[in-house]
Design a protein around this motif. Structure first.
Motif, PDB file in Angstrom:
ATOM      1  N   ARG A 187       0.848  -1.201   0.000  1.00 52.90           N
ATOM      2  CA  ARG A 187       0.000   0.000   0.000  1.00 52.90           C
ATOM      3  C   ARG A 187       0.880   1.247   0.000  1.00 52.90           C
ATOM      4  NH1 ARG A 187      -5.224  -2.031   1.380  1.00 52.90           N
ATOM      5  NH2 ARG A 187      -5.188  -3.833   2.770  1.00 52.90           N
ATOM      6  N   ASP A 188       0.265   2.346  -0.480  1.00 54.91           N
ATOM      7  CA  ASP A 188       0.982   3.623  -0.451  1.00 54.91           C
ATOM      8  C   ASP A 188       1.081   4.107   0.979  1.00 54.91           C
ATOM      9  OD1 ASP A 188       1.191   3.591  -3.155  1.00 54.91           O
ATOM     10  OD2 ASP A 188      -0.637   4.794  -3.477  1.00 54.91           O
ATOM     11  N   MET A 189       2.162   4.821   1.245  1.00 55.53           N
ATOM     12  CA  MET A 189       2.307   5.395   2.575  1.00 55.53           C
ATOM     13  C   MET A 189       1.091   6.269   2.879  1.00 55.53           C
ATOM     14  SD  MET A 189       4.520   4.652   4.703  1.00 55.53           S
ATOM     15  CE  MET A 189       6.140   4.238   4.100  1.00 55.53           C
ATOM     16  N   GLY A 190       0.586   6.177   4.112  1.00 53.32           N
ATOM     17  CA  GLY A 190      -0.574   6.986   4.487  1.00 53.32           C
ATOM     18  C   GLY A 190      -1.906   6.326   4.182  1.00 53.32           C
ATOM     19  N   ALA A 191      -1.873   5.129   3.571  1.00 53.03           N
ATOM     20  CA  ALA A 191      -3.128   4.449   3.225  1.00 53.03           C
ATOM     21  C   ALA A 191      -3.771   3.843   4.466  1.00 53.03           C
ATOM     22  CB  ALA A 191      -2.852   3.362   2.180  1.00 53.03           C
TER      23      ALA A 191
ATOM     24  N   PHE B 186       4.025  -1.618   3.873  1.00 53.79           N
ATOM     25  CA  PHE B 186       4.402  -0.232   3.599  1.00 53.79           C
ATOM     26  C   PHE B 186       5.925  -0.155   3.511  1.00 53.79           C
ATOM     27  CE2 PHE B 186       0.343  -0.245   5.678  1.00 53.79           C
ATOM     28  CZ  PHE B 186      -0.385   0.722   4.993  1.00 53.79           C
ATOM     29  N   THR B 187       6.417   0.486   2.478  1.00 53.02           N
ATOM     30  CA  THR B 187       7.879   0.557   2.278  1.00 53.02           C
ATOM     31  C   THR B 187       8.368   1.970   2.568  1.00 53.02           C
ATOM     32  OG1 THR B 187       7.658  -1.124   0.575  1.00 53.02           O
ATOM     33  CG2 THR B 187       9.735   0.087   0.627  1.00 53.02           C
ATOM     34  N   THR B 188       9.386   2.058   3.427  1.00 53.24           N
ATOM     35  CA  THR B 188       9.892   3.380   3.811  1.00 53.24           C
ATOM     36  C   THR B 188      10.731   4.006   2.694  1.00 53.24           C
ATOM     37  OG1 THR B 188      11.895   2.410   4.775  1.00 53.24           O
ATOM     38  CG2 THR B 188      10.033   2.767   6.258  1.00 53.24           C
ATOM     39  N   GLY B 189      10.717   5.316   2.660  1.00 51.00           N
ATOM     40  CA  GLY B 189      11.586   6.064   1.734  1.00 51.00           C
ATOM     41  C   GLY B 189      12.889   6.427   2.437  1.00 51.00           C
ATOM     42  N   LYS B 190      13.569   7.427   1.882  1.00 52.29           N
ATOM     43  CA  LYS B 190      14.892   7.836   2.396  1.00 52.29           C
ATOM     44  C   LYS B 190      14.873   8.197   3.877  1.00 52.29           C
ATOM     45  CE  LYS B 190      18.114   9.622  -1.007  1.00 52.29           C
ATOM     46  NZ  LYS B 190      17.911   8.472  -1.858  1.00 52.29           N
ATOM     47  N   ASP B 191      13.769   8.837   4.309  1.00 48.81           N
ATOM     48  CA  ASP B 191      13.732   9.316   5.699  1.00 48.81           C
ATOM     49  C   ASP B 191      13.340   8.217   6.695  1.00 48.81           C
ATOM     50  OD1 ASP B 191      11.066   8.960   5.209  1.00 48.81           O
ATOM     51  OD2 ASP B 191      10.466  11.039   5.655  1.00 48.81           O
ATOM     52  N   GLY B 192      13.078   7.004   6.216  1.00 48.93           N
ATOM     53  CA  GLY B 192      12.788   5.875   7.111  1.00 48.93           C
ATOM     54  C   GLY B 192      11.410   5.911   7.764  1.00 48.93           C
TER      55      GLY B 192
ATOM     56  N   THR C 171      -7.299   4.647  13.841  1.00 47.51           N
ATOM     57  CA  THR C 171      -6.041   5.060  14.482  1.00 47.51           C
ATOM     58  C   THR C 171      -5.012   5.419  13.414  1.00 47.51           C
ATOM     59  OG1 THR C 171      -6.440   3.640  16.384  1.00 47.51           O
ATOM     60  CG2 THR C 171      -4.149   4.225  15.955  1.00 47.51           C
ATOM     61  N   TRP C 172      -4.303   6.507  13.661  1.00 49.86           N
ATOM     62  CA  TRP C 172      -3.214   6.865  12.760  1.00 49.86           C
ATOM     63  C   TRP C 172      -1.916   6.408  13.403  1.00 49.86           C
ATOM     64  CZ3 TRP C 172       0.212  11.555  12.636  1.00 49.86           C
ATOM     65  CH2 TRP C 172       0.968  11.584  11.458  1.00 49.86           C
ATOM     66  N   MET C 173      -1.295   5.421  12.823  1.00 52.08           N
ATOM     67  CA  MET C 173      -0.029   4.911  13.347  1.00 52.08           C
ATOM     68  C   MET C 173       1.110   5.454  12.503  1.00 52.08           C
ATOM     69  SD  MET C 173       1.212   1.114  14.320  1.00 52.08           S
ATOM     70  CE  MET C 173       2.891   0.988  14.980  1.00 52.08           C
TER      71      MET C 173
END
Ligand code: BEZ
Ligand code: FE
Length: 305
Positions: A127-131, A192-198, A145-147
């Motif tokens: 899924r896209d980040m924030g989904a 969910f896959t992290t970008g550069k900022d982790g 809940t927003w985790m």
């Protein structure tokens, strides 16, 4: 204490054939690998000691055999009764601890592990980040809940790019989607896959306590032991990242019932979290910040895990 009790307790002198156990151990053939030989010898020794110490009768032993047979017959790709039996006896948690304990010399430690449990599924949707992992098709129950958090290298503190946060939890009815024909496929699961900022973030539900399946052999054992089948509210995670040792873990809601007496003994202090009321986001009632710390393979090897 009678002299017979003393003889049974020290595990050496007893009124049974003193050579029997060694003879069974010695029956292992020369082609067995050293590890198989070691495990088999130890298992045979412990099983025989258990039978002798408890003067196990044939009908009691047969009850155990029938329990294992029933567990096998009940197991399929949606249900793992053998694993459930191990779980209620604390074996999965113990093996988890033995396998992953990292004797760290750093002040900080990687995120603690916890058992996988029988409800993990491979190939959860990416899924896209924030989904949101709550399926649109399902009625809107549960506390949104927003985790969010960051995945870092536990030793350097640097963010980890390309870490996959694989998450799963039950619906408000206490069932995982594969247990419940009314839930859409892969509901409440996501990767969910992290970008550069982790960093990572997504919407989920505040989980609820639920019973492990107790309509089979594991339930019978729980009943015989006068124990309940409940787990405290938790969310499961599997974290992977290139060059890092995977982490299987769960986080537990501090306010949840059963936090002190999980039926499968998986709660660790460092994995207890706080859900806080979240104002200012129409999509979430609660906020849950949580950071994950991973150990590189190099670090993990250095520390013998
Ligand atoms: C679980 O948390 O999914 C679980 C763990 C052990 C036994 C049953 C369920
Ligand atoms: Fe669970």
């Amino acid at each position: 204490m009678t002299s017979k009790d003393t003889a049974v307790e020290d595990g050496k002198q007893h009124r049974y054939d003193p050579n029997f156990t060694q003879a069974v151990i010695n029956a292992t053939g020369p082609k067995a690998t050293p590890r198989v030989r070691q495990l088999a010898a130890s298992l045979i020794q412990h099983l025989h000691d258990f039978a002798r110490e408890n003067e196990l009768a044939v009908d009691e032993w047969m009850q155990g055999v029938e329990l294992m047979n029933a567990a096998g017959q009940m197991s399929n790709d949606k249900r793992n009764e053998g694993q459930l039996l191990c779980d209620i006896l604390g074996l999965e948690s113990l093996v988890d601890e033995i396998t992953y304990r990292l004797a760290s010399d750093a002040t900080d430690e990687p995120t603690a592990t916890a058992i996988l449990g029988p409800f993990y599924r491979h190939n959860a949707p990416q899924r896209d980040m924030g989904a949101c992992i709550v399926s649109d098709e399902i009625n809107k129950q549960g506390d949104r809940t927003w985790m969010h958090g960051i995945v870092t290298d536990f030793r350097t503190g640097e963010p980890i790019e390309g870490a996959v946060v694989d998450v799963w939890h039950t619906a408000p009815n206490g069932l995982y989607e594969q247990q419940d024909p009314d839930q859409p496929e892969m509901n409440l699961r996501g990767r969910f896959t992290t970008g550069k900022d982790g960093t990572y973030n997504f919407y989920c539900l505040r989980p609820v306590p639920y019973p492990i399946p107790y309509d089979g052999p594991a339930g019978k054992v729980l009943k015989a032991l006068d124990r309940h089948p409940m787990r405290p509210a938790h969310i499961h995670f599997l974290l992977t990242a290139p060059g890092y040792k995977p982490i299987v873990t769960q986080i537990f809601d501090r306010k949840s019932k059963y936090i002190e007496n999980d039926a499968v003994f998986a709660v660790k202090d460092s994995l207890i979290v706080d859900f806080t009321p979240f104002k200012g986001d129409p999509n979430a009632e609660f906020e849950l910040p949580y950071d994950f710390k991973m150990a590189s393979f190099e670090d993990a090897k250095k520390h013998g895990v």
